[in-house]
Scaffold this motif. Structure first.
Motif, short mmCIF file in Angstrom:
data_model
loop_
_atom_site.label_atom_id
_atom_site.label_comp_id
_atom_site.label_asym_id
_atom_site.label_seq_id
_atom_site.Cartn_x
_atom_site.Cartn_y
_atom_site.Cartn_z
N LEU B 235 0.86 -1.18 0.00
CA LEU B 235 0.00 0.00 0.00
C LEU B 235 0.89 1.23 0.00
N ASP B 236 0.56 2.19 -0.87
CA ASP B 236 1.35 3.41 -0.94
C ASP B 236 0.55 4.55 -0.34
N LEU B 237 1.21 5.36 0.45
CA LEU B 237 0.53 6.48 1.09
C LEU B 237 0.89 7.76 0.35
N VAL B 238 -0.12 8.51 -0.07
CA VAL B 238 0.12 9.77 -0.79
C VAL B 238 -0.34 10.91 0.10
N LEU B 239 0.56 11.86 0.37
CA LEU B 239 0.21 12.92 1.31
C LEU B 239 0.08 14.28 0.64
N GLU B 240 0.82 14.52 -0.43
CA GLU B 240 0.94 15.87 -0.98
C GLU B 240 -0.39 16.36 -1.52
N GLY B 241 -0.82 17.51 -1.05
CA GLY B 241 -2.10 18.06 -1.49
C GLY B 241 -1.91 19.36 -2.25
N LEU B 242 -3.01 20.05 -2.41
CA LEU B 242 -3.01 21.30 -3.16
C LEU B 242 -2.02 22.30 -2.55
N GLY B 307 -6.29 15.56 -2.09
CA GLY B 307 -5.57 16.82 -2.07
C GLY B 307 -6.42 18.04 -1.80
N LEU B 308 -7.69 17.99 -2.20
CA LEU B 308 -8.51 19.18 -2.05
C LEU B 308 -9.11 19.30 -0.65
N PHE B 309 -9.16 18.19 0.08
CA PHE B 309 -9.71 18.24 1.43
C PHE B 309 -8.88 19.16 2.33
N LEU B 310 -7.56 19.14 2.07
CA LEU B 310 -6.66 19.86 2.97
C LEU B 310 -6.97 21.35 3.00
N ARG B 311 -7.50 21.86 1.89
CA ARG B 311 -7.83 23.28 1.85
C ARG B 311 -8.89 23.64 2.89
N TYR B 312 -9.74 22.67 3.21
CA TYR B 312 -10.81 22.94 4.18
C TYR B 312 -10.40 22.54 5.59
N HIS B 313 -9.08 22.41 5.79
CA HIS B 313 -8.62 22.10 7.13
C HIS B 313 -9.07 20.70 7.54
#
Lengths: 461, 616
Positions: B235-242, B307-313
């Motif tokens: 399983l690969d974890l991807v963290l980088e967001g917008l 990635g877009l969730f991070l914008r909403y904290h």
């Protein structure tokens, strides 16, 4: 070295006559000024008003209106609108604990609400007109000083550019533009203070007292400007500051009465307008006890957010006394130079007041070109301007990281606030040092010698 | 304060800084690069640890049994998807309802500014389907989200199957204290953007979508699942967001902890953890992992649907199943149990994840570098700009005859012509920047009419043309105005450019460290040492090679190299073009800031330096 000075003097009929004119008759200087400066000034006004008008119409206006650096709970336009709405409904505007303007202000806006944008633009331009007449009389008493100080003394030509520079510094300062576009009522308070300075410099004690009272009525802190105004008026009337002279006491009492009288009139007028004393707690209580801890560029919010409740009163007193306290030593040190004292006081108010905004900073920054003869004695101007610049850019960035991204926190923002204020304090103290040093050189000669004949340097310890 | 007020000591310090300026700058640059490379060395990094008490100390047991049934649902979903030729909305609604969720749909339409050739879409229509499992144990004020994309072709069918399987299983449990929202989004990020903006009542990018009819509480955390095969190896974890935003490190810790517990191989940036940090290959492995993260973060684009969730904290990550040629395979039941465990822990949260770091780089999944460790690397680069600015300031002060410390004879001439000669290049550079920002998208129709290119090519080529034209334009301007630039003039311009760049890079590095660092790496050397008196053709060549556009090309090539899919220069160039178009699209679709930053601020700043080189 003096060639341009000479040619300048030769161009007029009699140099002495010209000197006399500039020194004692500000009116002639104004005429002189208006003929030569009219074109660039007009251009400047057009540019400044265009920038503001464009920003008012752009989508940026909403964004700017919300910035905590630009508007404070005291002067936010949103709150004025809320107060007006309450007033129209027949409720006391202070009922909702949102509105904190003075009653006179709300009635003023009651009449001009439709032209609010124009009012703010006009007030910005007015301030510049008011600041124009400052500092005409300055240091042309050449013969009083040692010869090598002539280069320290400002030539009429340098003086000529000052009004234009002041206008540029105020109108094109991004801080002023932001404050104006956000319709922060800080611009109007600045206008009142500018009116006060103008009338003081013109020597009108009554007008000076009235505008000082109005400024105090608006935001308390200009109270500290009382000392420099009194000193200036005394100096103008050639009354020495001497406790034993009756003329000193007579004039002081007169001025105090004029000031207190007009203040009383304003407060009573406010009472009769709203028929309640609510405004006292809502405006002055709000300023002094700092209940709103919305972050801003000042020093209060973080400190009092962290404070234990039972220490609060003590530290509120300490913080508030801070603003008023410096008046005493500064008045003693600068009693010969009340105009510089006004500048120092305004700067101190804008640093230490409870809800500072960038509009307050813009006001004292507009004075800086008037002191450009101190430039050579400034020591940290590069460092200070870099820090101020960087902080101004970092405010929105850290705000974004704290509030929107959620990745930074309030400590990041407060660190920048702290740095910003330290830079401001350095700036002001640097100007203070430079001013004192210039005075020292004016009396002791520019090139100081030690007793053994080697070159000496002045050290501030 | 002694240092600031004592003129003798000040003079000594400034003399030192001016005399040794160039060596100090070189040392700082090298130290900055070394520091950065050192960050990947294991003894210098910290071990990850769980900071959040609510997730750390509690035990959960995972019982999810129905992996096979989830796969069957996935196959059914695939069949329906094929039949409808897109998102099988009705089937999904029916299936979710049969699993006891409150089901809602949201339709959206989005017209891209120009066709996206990578994903072959222009006018996008789609529907999001989501079901809410109401929390039985608490007042429904908080929510968790699990999403799976409905992709084109055969991808991610298993993910949707597992999502539905988990929904059914979660429904039967009683311990949920937060609403759980199961979302199947169409058209990956565009659908996600529509759903998130609908959920939060905002509209930042001018899309057109129907409002949401059902809503849970405020979303605390979210995971996106991408699964395209029945069994996986890791399983690969991807963290980088917008905009290079990262979720709280605790989310990564949580994932890692459960992978350890259940025994699933887990990777980050597709790279496994290695234990031989003493060896060169071990170090280079972790350096590569970190560089990949830096490059991905610097790109500012969301690297997964989270990635877009991070914008909403909202803390969010994407979990991607990878099926490679390893022996050891993991079945869907295990992945289901892993997700169940993670959701149960997230369910225990008392407040949003905030205890752990938000600013970090990860050389491996168990090691991280926090902001305090990586910022000095940037600081060492940024201080060069300030040192050069100080040096210039002293030179400017000394160019007037006399001594320093206030006793100098000042130039009497008014400075207004000087100001004007600085203002013109600054304004013209920024106008070029604005042209670079606006014109490519605005003029695509005209370009398509006159040249035999597609819209996407037109946009990219216009951007490159304006970028190149900018090089020819500004260095002629001040001569037109003034006849001749002075020695004083370029120094002031360079001072302005240096301070501008320092503030700009500082702000960028705070928001997106990787982007700021990469830009600093390429821009600081030229900013520090450019003068009109250097060897012109050579300096010009170096400046072009280190310009922001070329930096982007290098980044693309290095990225491919690090991902172990090296490309030829020809393919690299094609990839570079597609990266530009993706950058512009990311900006207009999701509000990514990298393109405007480069076009409106960094590029003009570089043009100012270019202007100094050709100052006459």
């Amino acid at each position: 070295k003096f060639s341009h000075l000479k040619s300048y003097f030769e161009s007029t009929d009699s140099p002495e006559h010209f000197l006399q004119n500039t020194k004692y008759n500000a009116g002639d200087a104004d005429v002189f000024l208006s003929t030569k400066m009219a074109a660039p000034l007009t251009l400047l006004f057009i540019v400044a008003i265009t920038i503001r008008a464009v920003l008012f119409r752009s989508s940026l206006a909403d964004l700017i209106t919300e910035r905590v650096e630009v508007v404070s709970p005291l002067n936010a336009w949103k709150r004025v609108v809320e107060g007006l709405a309450l007033l129209d409904l027949g409720v006391s505007p202070y009922a909702g604990d949102v509105f904190h303007e003075t009653p006179l202000m709300i009635y003023f806006f009651h009449f001009v609400i439709d032209y609010a944008e124009i009012v703010f633009m006009v007030s910005a331009v007015c301030i510049v007109f008011l600041l124009q007449f400052r500092k005409q009389k300055y240091a042309l008493e050449g013969d009083r000083y040692p010869l090598d100080c002539l280069e320290l003394i400002r030539t009429p030509r340098e003086m000529l550019y000052i009004p234009l520079k002041v206008a540029m510094f105020y109108l094109l300062n991004p801080f002023t533009i932001l404050s104006c576009v956000a319709k922060s009522t800080c611009g109007l308070n600045n206008a009142v203070i500018a009116l006060f300075i103008l009338s003081t410099i013109k020597g009108s004690a009554l007008m000076s007292a009235i505008f000082l009272a109005l400024a105090t009525y608006q935001s308390i802190y200009p109270l500290t400007l009382f000392a420099p105004a009194l000193l200036y008026l005394l100096q103008r009337l050639y009354i020495p500051v001497n406790w034993r002279r009756p003329s000193f006491w007579l004039f002081t009492t007169q001025y105090v009465f004029m000031y207190l009288g007009s203040l009383a009139v304003m407060v009573c007028l406010s009472f009769f307008l709203l028929n309640s004393w609510d405004f006292l707690t809502s405006v002055y209580g709000f300023i002094l006890s700092v209940p709103d801890l919305t972050p801003n560029i000042g020093l209060f919010w973080y400190f009092f957010a962290e404070m234990f409740e039972h220490f609060r009163l003590f530290f509120i007193c300490v913080f508030q006394i801070n603003v008023f306290f410096y008046t005493i030593p500064l008045s003693i040190k600068l009693k010969e130079h009340p105009v510089f004292l006004i500048f120092m006081q305004i700067a101190i108010i804008s640093i230490f007041k409870s809800y500072p905004t960038v509009g307050d900073i813009a006001l004292y920054m507009a004075f800086l070109p008037a002191w450009n003869h101190l430039y050579r004695f400034l020591r940290n101007i590069f460092l200070v301007s870099v820090v101020l610049l960087a902080c101004s850019a970092l405010f929105p960035v850290l705000w974004h990281l704290w509030i929107y991204a959620g990745s930074a926190n309030s400590n990041f923002y407060y660190a920048i606030t702290l740095l910003f204020n330290v830079a401001q304090i350095l700036l002001v103290s640097d100007y203070f040092y430079a001013y004192l040093r210039r005075e020292h050189h004016l009396t002791h000669g520019l090139y100081l010698k030690r007793k053994d004949g080697s070159e000496a340097t002045l050290v501030l310890k | 304060m002694g240092l600031l007020s004592d003129p003798n000591r000040r003079r000594a310090l400034t003399n030192l800084l001016t005399r040794l300026n160039a060596p100090i700058c070189v040392v700082c640059y090298l130290a900055g690069v070394m520091w950065f490379m050192g960050l990947a060395f294991e003894p210098f990094t910290l071990r990850t640890y769980m900071s959040e008490n609510a997730m750390g100390s509690t035990m959960v047991e995972e019982h999810f049994p129905a992996g096979e049934r989830a796969l069957a649902t996935g196959r059914e979903f695939a069949a329906h998807k094929k039949k409808v030729g897109g998102m099988p909305v009705n089937w999904l609604v029916k299936t979710m309802e049969s699993r006891g969720l409150e089901v809602f749909t949201q339709s959206f339409t989005r017209k891209l500014p120009f066709p996206d050739e990578n994903k072959e879409r222009y006018l996008v229509r789609g529907t999001n389907v989501y079901g809410i499992l109401r929390a039985p144990r608490a007042s429904r004020t908080e929510a968790l989200v699990l999403t799976a994309p409905c992709s084109q072709g055969n991808a991610n069918n298993q993910a949707v199957g597992l999502l539905l399987g988990l929904a059914q299983y979660f429904r039967s449990q009683v311990y949920w204290a937060k609403d759980i929202i199961f979302l199947v989004n169409e058209h990956d990020l565009i659908g996600m953007q529509a759903w998130l903006e609908g959920y939060h009542h905002t509209n930042t990018t001018g899309g057109d979508w129907s409002p949401l009819h059902g809503r849970g509480g405020s979303i605390q955390a979210s995971l996106s699942l991408e699964l395209s095969s029945d069994v996986i190896t890791s399983l690969d974890l991807v963290l980088e967001g917008l905009n290079g935003q990262l979720p709280n490190l605790d989310l990564a810790n949580l994932f890692h902890a459960f992978c350890q517990k259940i025994g699933v191989l887990c990777t980050i940036q597709g790279k496994l953890q290695r234990n031989d940090w003493e060896s060169t290959s071990g170090y280079s492995h972790s350096a590569q992992t970190m560089m990949l993260m830096v490059l991905k973060q610097a790109s500012g684009r969301p690297w997964g649907d989270h990635g877009l969730f991070l914008r909403y904290h909202i803390e969010a990550a994407t979990i991607r199943g990878i099926n490679s040629f390893r022996q050891y395979k993991t079945d869907t039941t295990t992945i289901g149990r892993l997700l169940e465990g993670m959701y149960r822990k997230l369910n225990n949260l008392l407040e949003r994840l905030h205890q752990s770091y938000f600013f970090y780089l990860m050389p491996s999944l168990t090691r991280f570098v926090s902001i305090g460790y990586y910022m000095p690397a940037f600081g060492l680069l940024a201080v060069i700009l300030l040192l050069r600015a100080l040096d210039l300031w002293v030179q400017l002060g000394a160019s007037a005859p006399g001594t320093e410390d206030g006793l100098a004879e000042r130039e009497q001439s008014p400075s207004s012509p000087g100001v004007l000669s600085i203002l013109t290049p600054v304004v013209i550079s920024h106008m070029t920047g604005v042209a670079l920002y606006c014109l490519p998208v605005m003029s695509q129709e005209m370009a398509v009419q006159h040249f035999p290119v597609s819209e996407t090519e037109a946009v990219v080529l216009t951007a490159i043309a304006i970028y190149t034209a900018g090089l020819a334009l500004p260095h002629n301007t001040h001569r037109l105005l003034q006849g001749e630039g002075t020695e004083h003039g370029w120094r002031v311009l360079k001072l302005v450019a240096l301070l501008y760049l320092a503030v700009l890079l500082g702000c960028t590095a705070l928001i997106n460290f990787s982007l700021g660092f990469i830009l600093a790496l390429s821009l600081v050397p030229i900013a520090a040492f450019i003068t009109p008196h250097t060897h012109k053709p050579l300096s010009a060549a170096i400046m072009v090679l280190l310009s922001p556009g070329c930096t982007l090309l290098y980044c693309v090539l290095i990225f491919q190299e690090l991902q172990e899919t090296p490309v030829s220069l020809q393919d690299g160039w094609m990839l570079f073009l597609s990266v530009i178009s993706q950058g512009i699209l990311d900006h207009s679709l999701y509000g990514s800031l990298v393109y405007p930053l480069l076009a409106l601020l960094i590029y003009p700043c570089w043009l100012l330096l270019w202007n100094i080189l050709f100052w006459k």
